[in-house]
Design a protein around this motif. Structure first.
Motif, PDB file in Angstrom:
ATOM      1  N   VAL A   1      98.922 -51.655 -10.619  1.00  0.00           N
ATOM      2  CA  VAL A   1      98.369 -52.373  -9.465  1.00  0.00           C
ATOM      3  C   VAL A   1      99.446 -53.233  -8.832  1.00  0.00           C
ATOM      4  CG1 VAL A   1      96.648 -54.047  -8.679  1.00  0.00           C
ATOM      5  CG2 VAL A   1      96.080 -52.436 -10.517  1.00  0.00           C
ATOM      6  N   SER A   2      99.673 -53.031  -7.532  1.00  0.00           N
ATOM      7  CA  SER A   2     100.523 -53.952  -6.781  1.00  0.00           C
ATOM      8  C   SER A   2      99.675 -55.134  -6.339  1.00  0.00           C
ATOM      9  CB  SER A   2     101.109 -53.262  -5.547  1.00  0.00           C
ATOM     10  OG  SER A   2     101.696 -54.213  -4.685  1.00  0.00           O
ATOM     11  N   PRO A   3     100.238 -56.335  -6.361  1.00  0.00           N
ATOM     12  CA  PRO A   3      99.456 -57.491  -5.897  1.00  0.00           C
ATOM     13  C   PRO A   3      99.222 -57.507  -4.385  1.00  0.00           C
ATOM     14  CG  PRO A   3     101.402 -58.163  -7.178  1.00  0.00           C
ATOM     15  CD  PRO A   3     101.560 -56.723  -6.852  1.00  0.00           C
ATOM     16  N   ILE A   4      99.887 -56.638  -3.631  1.00  0.00           N
ATOM     17  CA  ILE A   4      99.951 -56.844  -2.188  1.00  0.00           C
ATOM     18  C   ILE A   4      98.602 -56.728  -1.491  1.00  0.00           C
ATOM     19  CG2 ILE A   4     100.552 -54.456  -1.595  1.00  0.00           C
ATOM     20  CD1 ILE A   4     102.535 -55.697   0.486  1.00  0.00           C
ATOM     21  N   ASN A   5      97.749 -55.787  -1.901  1.00  0.00           N
ATOM     22  CA  ASN A   5      96.457 -55.676  -1.220  1.00  0.00           C
ATOM     23  C   ASN A   5      95.579 -56.893  -1.509  1.00  0.00           C
ATOM     24  OD1 ASN A   5      97.136 -53.295   0.004  1.00  0.00           O
ATOM     25  ND2 ASN A   5      95.577 -52.060  -0.989  1.00  0.00           N
ATOM     26  N   ARG A   6      95.584 -57.356  -2.752  1.00  0.00           N
ATOM     27  CA  ARG A   6      94.818 -58.576  -3.063  1.00  0.00           C
ATOM     28  C   ARG A   6      95.345 -59.753  -2.248  1.00  0.00           C
ATOM     29  NH1 ARG A   6      96.309 -62.640  -6.114  1.00  0.00           N
ATOM     30  NH2 ARG A   6      97.902 -61.429  -7.242  1.00  0.00           N
ATOM     31  N   LEU A   7      96.650 -59.847  -2.138  1.00  0.00           N
ATOM     32  CA  LEU A   7      97.239 -60.951  -1.385  1.00  0.00           C
ATOM     33  C   LEU A   7      96.896 -60.852   0.104  1.00  0.00           C
ATOM     34  CD1 LEU A   7     100.680 -60.965  -3.200  1.00  0.00           C
ATOM     35  CD2 LEU A   7      98.892 -62.685  -3.424  1.00  0.00           C
TER      36      LEU A   7
ATOM     37  N   VAL B   1     106.905 -62.697   2.411  1.00  0.00           N
ATOM     38  CA  VAL B   1     105.818 -63.626   2.723  1.00  0.00           C
ATOM     39  C   VAL B   1     104.849 -63.796   1.557  1.00  0.00           C
ATOM     40  CG1 VAL B   1     105.964 -63.039   5.171  1.00  0.00           C
ATOM     41  CG2 VAL B   1     104.226 -61.934   3.761  1.00  0.00           C
ATOM     42  N   SER B   2     104.888 -62.897   0.562  1.00  0.00           N
ATOM     43  CA  SER B   2     103.950 -63.017  -0.554  1.00  0.00           C
ATOM     44  C   SER B   2     104.576 -62.494  -1.836  1.00  0.00           C
ATOM     45  CB  SER B   2     102.649 -62.253  -0.258  1.00  0.00           C
ATOM     46  OG  SER B   2     102.889 -60.859  -0.156  1.00  0.00           O
ATOM     47  N   ASP B   3     103.920 -62.793  -2.953  1.00  0.00           N
ATOM     48  CA  ASP B   3     104.422 -62.400  -4.279  1.00  0.00           C
ATOM     49  C   ASP B   3     104.007 -60.960  -4.594  1.00  0.00           C
ATOM     50  OD1 ASP B   3     105.191 -65.028  -4.352  1.00  0.00           O
ATOM     51  OD2 ASP B   3     104.183 -65.502  -6.237  1.00  0.00           O
ATOM     52  N   HIS B   4     104.496 -60.004  -3.804  1.00  0.00           N
ATOM     53  CA  HIS B   4     104.124 -58.610  -4.075  1.00  0.00           C
ATOM     54  C   HIS B   4     105.076 -58.008  -5.105  1.00  0.00           C
ATOM     55  CE1 HIS B   4     107.431 -57.556  -1.459  1.00  0.00           C
ATOM     56  NE2 HIS B   4     106.866 -58.158  -0.432  1.00  0.00           N
ATOM     57  N   MET B   5     105.036 -56.682  -5.265  1.00  0.00           N
ATOM     58  CA  MET B   5     105.707 -56.056  -6.403  1.00  0.00           C
ATOM     59  C   MET B   5     107.209 -56.291  -6.414  1.00  0.00           C
ATOM     60  SD  MET B   5     105.348 -54.515  -9.208  1.00  0.00           S
ATOM     61  CE  MET B   5     103.623 -54.053  -9.113  1.00  0.00           C
ATOM     62  N   GLU B   6     107.854 -56.284  -5.250  1.00  0.00           N
ATOM     63  CA  GLU B   6     109.301 -56.456  -5.247  1.00  0.00           C
ATOM     64  C   GLU B   6     109.708 -57.861  -5.660  1.00  0.00           C
ATOM     65  OE1 GLU B   6     109.720 -54.917  -1.332  1.00  0.00           O
ATOM     66  OE2 GLU B   6     110.803 -53.158  -2.038  1.00  0.00           O
ATOM     67  N   VAL B   7     108.821 -58.818  -5.508  1.00  0.00           N
ATOM     68  CA  VAL B   7     109.061 -60.164  -6.020  1.00  0.00           C
ATOM     69  C   VAL B   7     108.722 -60.206  -7.506  1.00  0.00           C
ATOM     70  CG1 VAL B   7     108.385 -62.591  -5.869  1.00  0.00           C
ATOM     71  CG2 VAL B   7     108.698 -61.253  -3.773  1.00  0.00           C
ATOM     72  N   LYS B   8     107.562 -59.675  -7.860  1.00  0.00           N
ATOM     73  CA  LYS B   8     107.101 -59.751  -9.246  1.00  0.00           C
ATOM     74  C   LYS B   8     108.011 -58.974 -10.199  1.00  0.00           C
ATOM     75  CE  LYS B   8     103.766 -61.448 -10.380  1.00  0.00           C
ATOM     76  NZ  LYS B   8     103.550 -62.861 -10.811  1.00  0.00           N
ATOM     77  N   PHE B   9     108.521 -57.809  -9.778  1.00  0.00           N
ATOM     78  CA  PHE B   9     109.372 -57.038 -10.675  1.00  0.00           C
ATOM     79  C   PHE B   9     110.843 -57.409 -10.523  1.00  0.00           C
ATOM     80  CE2 PHE B   9     112.075 -53.524 -11.953  1.00  0.00           C
ATOM     81  CZ  PHE B   9     111.617 -53.296 -13.237  1.00  0.00           C
ATOM     82  N   ASP B  10     111.362 -57.343  -9.297  1.00  0.00           N
ATOM     83  CA  ASP B  10     112.803 -57.516  -9.103  1.00  0.00           C
ATOM     84  C   ASP B  10     113.282 -58.927  -9.447  1.00  0.00           C
ATOM     85  OD1 ASP B  10     112.605 -54.953  -8.243  1.00  0.00           O
ATOM     86  OD2 ASP B  10     113.094 -55.338  -6.158  1.00  0.00           O
TER      87      ASP B  10
END
Length: 309
Positions: free
Chosen positions: A52-58, A253-262
């Motif tokens: 699950v990527s956080p981006i849709n929830r965000l 702009v949000s804590d999506h996957m590229e922030v959470k993983f990278d």
């Protein structure tokens, strides 16, 4: 008030379960002849988080925050949401807007900067979606907003919070998505990132050294991209005697996957290997100031030159 009868939130999209991961990555890389093995390798980043990527929830949270802000300020327009690469797809959302009788909408995208992938490609997405929907509403992309307080102030507060977790001599390191050196409008993208980082650093930690680096490179090794990458830069800082780093993802702009993983996985792991203290600042997300920015752009007098599709 506003001359628009709807606000359209546009984002990248992301998988919301393990079965979505490979189809999502196929959407993202369509036409680029990426081997299945490479997609599966990247897919492992998502499986670390349950697929699950956080981006849709965000985006749902941001949409709700924008709706609340509009209502609080008496701006009576509906907010729609469409994605580039996953459900809800942009064309499907435009079709629903047309069926709802929307005639003219403003698009607020989850990308703050100029440049091809951060601005121009969204114009192409809007144009393509409208072509798929006969009688589609007019859609104006709102201006880039990297220099607006509603974007920068949440980063300033987040940078201050991250620095509080670290020794007094911690280094501020701003990060953004790397792009190919040959990408159109790269110079504008870099110039805006540098100025945004300078403004946040000046407020969060006046006089403290800071750097702008990049992350999330995805092209072949033979293709030059913006550098240095965050992990390489951590190596260089460690060699120079830096003991602690506060990473500020100013390009997102949000804590999506590229922030959470990278950052939260790869960069944090590299810092740990080097014995460096590491903290990552948050992003605007659904901060009320960021939600208010969407309203401000929506209700301001349209600029003389606006990106339209």
């Amino acid at each position: 008030m506003t001359s628009y009868d709807a606000l359209l939130l546009i984002s990248f999209g992301g998988p919301e379960g393990p079965d979505d991961v490979i189809p999502f990555l196929q959407n993202v890389t369509r036409g680029r002849d990426i081997p299945r093995e490479r997609l599966e390798e990247v897919g492992e980043h998502y499986y670390l988080f349950g697929g699950v990527s956080p981006i849709n929830r965000l985006c749902r949270e941001l949409k709700a925050a924008i709706e609340a802000d509009l209502a609080a300020h008496g701006v009576d327009v509906p907010v729609y949401w469409g994605n580039r690469h996953w459900t809800p797809y942009l064309a499907d959302t435009v079709r629903r807007m047309k069926d709802d009788g929307i005639r003219r909408a403003a698009a607020f995208v989850t990308s703050a900067y100029s440049g091809y992938s951060t601005n121009d490609q969204y114009l192409e997405d809007i144009a393509r979606a409208r072509e798929e929907v006969p009688g589609a509403p007019e859609i104006d992309k709102l201006p880039v907003y990297w220099d607006r307080p509603g974007f920068l102030d949440p980063f300033t507060d987040a940078a201050i919070s991250a620095l509080r977790e670290l020794p007094d001599d911690a280094r501020l390191v701003f990060t953004a998505h790397s792009v190919p050196l040959a990408q159109p409008n790269r110079e504008a993208y870099v110039a805006e990132l540098e100025e945004a980082a300078r403004r946040v650093a000046a407020k969060a930690a006046p006089g403290r050294p800071w750097d702008l680096v990049y992350q999330s490179r995805s092209g072949p090794p033979s293709q030059p991209w913006l550098e240095p990458q965050i992990t390489d830069h951590l190596d260089a800082l460690h060699a120079a005697g830096v003991r602690a780093v506060a990473a500020v993802p100013i390009g997102f702009v949000s804590d999506h996957m590229e922030v959470k993983f990278d950052l939260d996985v790869e960069a944090a792991d590299r810092a740990a290997e080097l014995g460096m203290a590491f903290a990552r600042a948050g992003t605007p997300g659904s901060d009320p100031r960021f939600a208010a920015l969407a309203r401000e752009l929506l209700t301001e007098q349209p600029p003389t030159e606006r990106g339209n599709a």
